[in-house]
Design a protein around this motif. Structure first.
Motif, mmCIF file in Angstrom:
data_model
loop_
_atom_site.group_PDB
_atom_site.id
_atom_site.type_symbol
_atom_site.label_atom_id
_atom_site.label_comp_id
_atom_site.label_asym_id
_atom_site.label_seq_id
_atom_site.Cartn_x
_atom_site.Cartn_y
_atom_site.Cartn_z
ATOM 1 N N MET A 6 0.836 -1.198 0.000
ATOM 2 C CA MET A 6 0.000 0.000 0.000
ATOM 3 C C MET A 6 0.872 1.249 0.000
ATOM 4 O O MET A 6 0.579 2.233 -0.711
ATOM 5 C CB MET A 6 -0.915 -0.007 1.233
ATOM 6 C CG MET A 6 -1.909 1.119 1.282
ATOM 7 S SD MET A 6 -3.091 1.058 -0.096
ATOM 8 C CE MET A 6 -4.364 2.165 0.521
ATOM 9 N N GLU A 7 1.961 1.227 0.781
ATOM 10 C CA GLU A 7 2.846 2.389 0.846
ATOM 11 C C GLU A 7 3.533 2.639 -0.500
ATOM 12 O O GLU A 7 3.771 3.781 -0.884
ATOM 13 C CB GLU A 7 3.883 2.197 1.957
ATOM 14 C CG GLU A 7 3.296 2.213 3.358
ATOM 15 C CD GLU A 7 2.495 3.488 3.636
ATOM 16 O OE1 GLU A 7 2.982 4.585 3.303
ATOM 17 O OE2 GLU A 7 1.378 3.374 4.182
ATOM 18 N N ILE A 10 0.940 4.346 -2.730
ATOM 19 C CA ILE A 10 0.759 5.736 -2.322
ATOM 20 C C ILE A 10 1.935 6.588 -2.795
ATOM 21 O O ILE A 10 1.762 7.694 -3.308
ATOM 22 C CB ILE A 10 0.593 5.820 -0.786
ATOM 23 C CG1 ILE A 10 -0.765 5.215 -0.386
ATOM 24 C CG2 ILE A 10 0.709 7.259 -0.305
ATOM 25 C CD1 ILE A 10 -0.927 4.986 1.096
ATOM 26 N N GLU A 20 -0.313 13.578 -0.327
ATOM 27 C CA GLU A 20 -0.297 12.315 0.421
ATOM 28 C C GLU A 20 -1.697 11.877 0.855
ATOM 29 O O GLU A 20 -2.088 10.716 0.654
ATOM 30 C CB GLU A 20 0.596 12.428 1.656
ATOM 31 C CG GLU A 20 0.645 11.110 2.441
ATOM 32 C CD GLU A 20 1.497 11.175 3.683
ATOM 33 O OE1 GLU A 20 1.476 10.196 4.456
ATOM 34 O OE2 GLU A 20 2.170 12.209 3.895
ATOM 35 N N TYR A 21 -2.457 12.771 1.449
ATOM 36 C CA TYR A 21 -3.794 12.392 1.912
ATOM 37 C C TYR A 21 -4.694 12.025 0.737
ATOM 38 O O TYR A 21 -5.522 11.110 0.821
ATOM 39 C CB TYR A 21 -4.425 13.524 2.734
ATOM 40 C CG TYR A 21 -3.922 13.596 4.165
ATOM 41 C CD1 TYR A 21 -3.020 12.644 4.653
ATOM 42 C CD2 TYR A 21 -4.339 14.611 5.025
ATOM 43 C CE1 TYR A 21 -2.569 12.707 5.966
ATOM 44 C CE2 TYR A 21 -3.890 14.687 6.343
ATOM 45 C CZ TYR A 21 -2.993 13.727 6.799
ATOM 46 O OH TYR A 21 -2.536 13.782 8.093
ATOM 47 N N ARG A 24 -3.763 8.525 -0.293
ATOM 48 C CA ARG A 24 -4.242 7.525 0.681
ATOM 49 C C ARG A 24 -5.750 7.298 0.546
ATOM 50 O O ARG A 24 -6.221 6.151 0.555
ATOM 51 C CB ARG A 24 -3.901 7.964 2.106
ATOM 52 C CG ARG A 24 -2.421 7.896 2.413
ATOM 53 C CD ARG A 24 -2.125 8.152 3.881
ATOM 54 N NE ARG A 24 -0.698 8.032 4.137
ATOM 55 C CZ ARG A 24 -0.071 6.863 4.321
ATOM 56 N NH1 ARG A 24 -0.777 5.736 4.304
ATOM 57 N NH2 ARG A 24 1.211 6.826 4.540
ATOM 58 N N ALA A 27 -6.518 5.547 -2.976
ATOM 59 C CA ALA A 27 -6.100 4.144 -2.984
ATOM 60 C C ALA A 27 -7.012 3.305 -2.106
ATOM 61 O O ALA A 27 -7.387 2.173 -2.454
ATOM 62 C CB ALA A 27 -4.648 4.027 -2.523
ATOM 63 N N THR A 28 -7.404 3.864 -0.969
ATOM 64 C CA THR A 28 -8.304 3.141 -0.055
ATOM 65 C C THR A 28 -9.654 2.898 -0.710
ATOM 66 O O THR A 28 -10.210 1.796 -0.637
ATOM 67 C CB THR A 28 -8.491 3.943 1.249
ATOM 68 O OG1 THR A 28 -7.236 4.052 1.913
ATOM 69 C CG2 THR A 28 -9.503 3.258 2.169
ATOM 70 N N GLU A 43 -9.846 3.351 7.383
ATOM 71 C CA GLU A 43 -9.024 2.470 6.560
ATOM 72 C C GLU A 43 -7.786 3.168 5.984
ATOM 73 O O GLU A 43 -6.757 2.547 5.782
ATOM 74 C CB GLU A 43 -9.866 1.906 5.405
ATOM 75 C CG GLU A 43 -10.992 1.004 5.833
ATOM 76 C CD GLU A 43 -10.483 -0.283 6.482
ATOM 77 O OE1 GLU A 43 -9.382 -0.745 6.115
ATOM 78 O OE2 GLU A 43 -11.197 -0.820 7.350
ATOM 79 N N SER A 44 -7.906 4.443 5.725
ATOM 80 C CA SER A 44 -6.801 5.168 5.076
ATOM 81 C C SER A 44 -5.790 5.735 6.056
ATOM 82 O O SER A 44 -4.642 6.008 5.691
ATOM 83 C CB SER A 44 -7.349 6.310 4.221
ATOM 84 O OG SER A 44 -7.939 7.306 5.043
ATOM 85 N N GLY A 45 -6.234 5.950 7.307
ATOM 86 C CA GLY A 45 -5.343 6.561 8.288
ATOM 87 C C GLY A 45 -5.329 8.075 8.197
ATOM 88 O O GLY A 45 -4.561 8.741 8.890
ATOM 89 N N VAL A 46 -6.203 8.632 7.358
ATOM 90 C CA VAL A 46 -6.299 10.082 7.248
ATOM 91 C C VAL A 46 -7.228 10.587 8.360
ATOM 92 O O VAL A 46 -8.322 10.038 8.543
ATOM 93 C CB VAL A 46 -6.865 10.493 5.868
ATOM 94 C CG1 VAL A 46 -7.117 11.998 5.813
ATOM 95 C CG2 VAL A 46 -5.909 10.064 4.772
#
Length: 265
Positions: A6-7, A10, A20-21, A24, A27-28, A43-46
């Motif tokens: 995933m990284e 991104i 970046e956001y 994320r 992609a999510t 799920e995205s961490g945003v």
């Protein structure tokens, strides 16, 4: 090639122009499908307070679709279409920057700098290829590393495209790769021992011993000369490096040294 993490995905989206956001969130959404903002944030961490702004911006760009309701759902536009848009914009931006930078270049007489140091294989190869492209009468090379010669195939092709047959002297103990090397130009071989044995008897031998010595810190791997006017000396010192010289008498002497030993082959 293995699956990208995933990284990795991104990082590549960021390289194509997304923040970046945005990368994320997009992609999510591609992975999980239509989802609520709260699920996307999880799920995205945003951070959830930022998700709505990010989704709004992605929607403005045409990368995300919205289904109004209670709750509101979001889904990603087909990645093939999104990546194609990002790719085209990346290329267009690159072309525009080139045009803009060139338009701002001031016409000036550049200071004459006769010696340039080249760092790294890419830089050395690029400069040697340019050198061959400027050849008008001849393109001469000498190598102490047979395999290295094959890395400069494009340079020899550049010389040939100008109607010039490259002259290549190999200073080596072996004639391996000879069939491949003959494709590069007119090839000659001479043993290194023939250059380094005994005491030098004349000026050319003294210069050759200094040039091709294997005891120095800077071990010469190759030498390229254009029209006896400009040369690039390739050497090894913690990696491939080069010394580009435009002081005419030095390429002349280097060319004479090679000619001296060509007569001995």
């Amino acid at each position: 090639m293995g699956w990208l993490s995933m990284e990795d995905i991104i990082a590549k989206l960021i390289r194509l122009g997304l923040k970046e956001y945005e990368a994320r969130v997009y992609a999510t959404l591609v992975i999980i499908g239509p989802a609520k903002a709260s699920d996307i944030a999880k799920e995205s961490g945003v951070p959830r307070p930022r998700v709505y702004d990010v989704l709004k911006e992605l929607h403005r760009k045409g990368f995300v679709e919205i289904s109004e309701g209670s709750p509101t759902y979001f889904r990603a536009v087909d990645p093939e279409k999104v990546i194609a848009t990002l790719r085209d914009e990346y290329i267009r931006s690159a072309e525009e920057v080139i045009i803009m930078l060139k338009s701002y270049q001031r016409e000036r007489q550049e200071e004459w700098l006769p010696v340039w140091y080249l760092q790294g294989e890419w830089s050395v190869k690029n400069r040697v290829e340019e050198l061959a492209s400027r050849a008008e009468r001849e393109f001469v090379a000498a190598f102490m590393d047979l395999k290295l010669a094959l890395k400069f195939r494009k340079a020899f092709e550049n010389a040939k495209s100008r109607g010039i047959t490259p002259i290549i002297l190999f200073i080596t103990k072996t004639r391996c790769y000879e069939s491949h090397l003959n494709e590069l130009g007119k090839v000659y071989f001479i043993p290194l021992s023939k250059i380094l044995e005994g005491e030098p008897r004349d000026f050319m031998e003294a210069v050759a011993r200094a040039l091709f010595s294997t005891k120095e810190r800077y071990i010469v791997k190759g030498l390229f000369i254009r029209d006896s006017q400009e040369s690039i000396l390739v050497y090894e010192e913690g990696g491939l490096k080069g010394l580009m010289v435009k002081i005419s008498f030095i390429p002349v002497i280097q060319r004479e040294v090679i000619e001296y030993y060509l007569r001995k082959t």
